[in-house]
Design a protein around this motif. Sequence first.
Motif, mmCIF file in Angstrom:
data_model
loop_
_atom_site.group_PDB
_atom_site.id
_atom_site.type_symbol
_atom_site.label_atom_id
_atom_site.label_comp_id
_atom_site.label_asym_id
_atom_site.label_seq_id
_atom_site.Cartn_x
_atom_site.Cartn_y
_atom_site.Cartn_z
ATOM 1 N N ILE A 8 0.707 -1.292 0.060
ATOM 2 C CA ILE A 8 0.013 -0.019 0.006
ATOM 3 C C ILE A 8 0.868 1.268 -0.085
ATOM 4 O O ILE A 8 0.692 2.197 -0.603
ATOM 5 C CB ILE A 8 -0.788 0.073 1.277
ATOM 6 C CG1 ILE A 8 -1.829 -1.218 1.171
ATOM 7 C CG2 ILE A 8 -2.068 1.289 1.054
ATOM 8 C CD1 ILE A 8 -2.762 -1.274 0.079
ATOM 9 N N THR A 9 1.931 1.284 0.738
ATOM 10 C CA THR A 9 2.851 2.533 0.842
ATOM 11 C C THR A 9 3.508 2.650 -0.607
ATOM 12 O O THR A 9 3.608 3.844 -0.720
ATOM 13 C CB THR A 9 3.881 2.158 1.918
ATOM 14 O OG1 THR A 9 3.281 1.799 3.200
ATOM 15 C CG2 THR A 9 4.810 3.164 2.077
ATOM 16 N N ALA A 10 3.944 1.482 -1.206
ATOM 17 C CA ALA A 10 4.582 1.693 -2.421
ATOM 18 C C ALA A 10 3.670 2.455 -3.592
ATOM 19 O O ALA A 10 4.108 2.812 -4.337
ATOM 20 C CB ALA A 10 5.094 0.228 -3.097
ATOM 21 N N LEU A 11 2.351 2.067 -3.526
ATOM 22 C CA LEU A 11 1.442 2.379 -4.348
ATOM 23 C C LEU A 11 0.771 3.797 -4.071
ATOM 24 O O LEU A 11 0.068 4.340 -4.626
ATOM 25 C CB LEU A 11 0.214 1.197 -4.493
ATOM 26 C CG LEU A 11 0.570 0.003 -5.201
ATOM 27 C CD1 LEU A 11 -0.455 -0.800 -5.446
ATOM 28 C CD2 LEU A 11 1.087 0.302 -6.678
ATOM 29 N N ALA A 12 1.296 4.287 -2.817
ATOM 30 C CA ALA A 12 0.763 5.798 -2.524
ATOM 31 C C ALA A 12 1.369 6.825 -3.240
ATOM 32 O O ALA A 12 0.571 7.781 -3.605
ATOM 33 C CB ALA A 12 1.303 5.814 -0.924
ATOM 34 N N ASP A 13 2.374 6.364 -4.041
ATOM 35 C CA ASP A 13 3.207 7.422 -4.890
ATOM 36 C C ASP A 13 2.495 7.473 -6.340
ATOM 37 O O ASP A 13 2.507 6.162 -6.897
ATOM 38 C CB ASP A 13 4.616 7.228 -4.950
ATOM 39 C CG ASP A 13 5.269 8.068 -6.013
ATOM 40 O OD1 ASP A 13 5.373 8.075 -7.089
ATOM 41 O OD2 ASP A 13 5.828 9.220 -5.276
#
Length: 105
Positions: A8-13
């Motif tokens: 989820i963190t990776a796809l936040a950008d």
Amino acid sequence: MTYDYSQITALADPTRRIIFERVTERPCSVAEITRTLPVSQSAVSQHLKVLKEAQLVRMEPQGARNIYHVDPAGLGRMRAWLDGFWSQSLAAYKAAVEQPQEEQK
């Protein structure tokens, strides 16, 4: 089910989401992805590194270049986690609908 949230963190950008979407359309190299974005090849490589560490993409060497593919195992873990929310929501909805009318007030 425990989840480490790295995906989820990776796809936040937003740029990483675009890169991930490109790779889901078809496997591609860093150069192919770079041609479609207004960022440097170095930036695309860094974004792919984050996506790879989050197990959303995997890399396959092909001659002098690396081809990036979706990592089905990592994506499956994220989907299973998200599906858990869907199951919980449906169960809560079912319980609410099946309540007798006087209890709902």
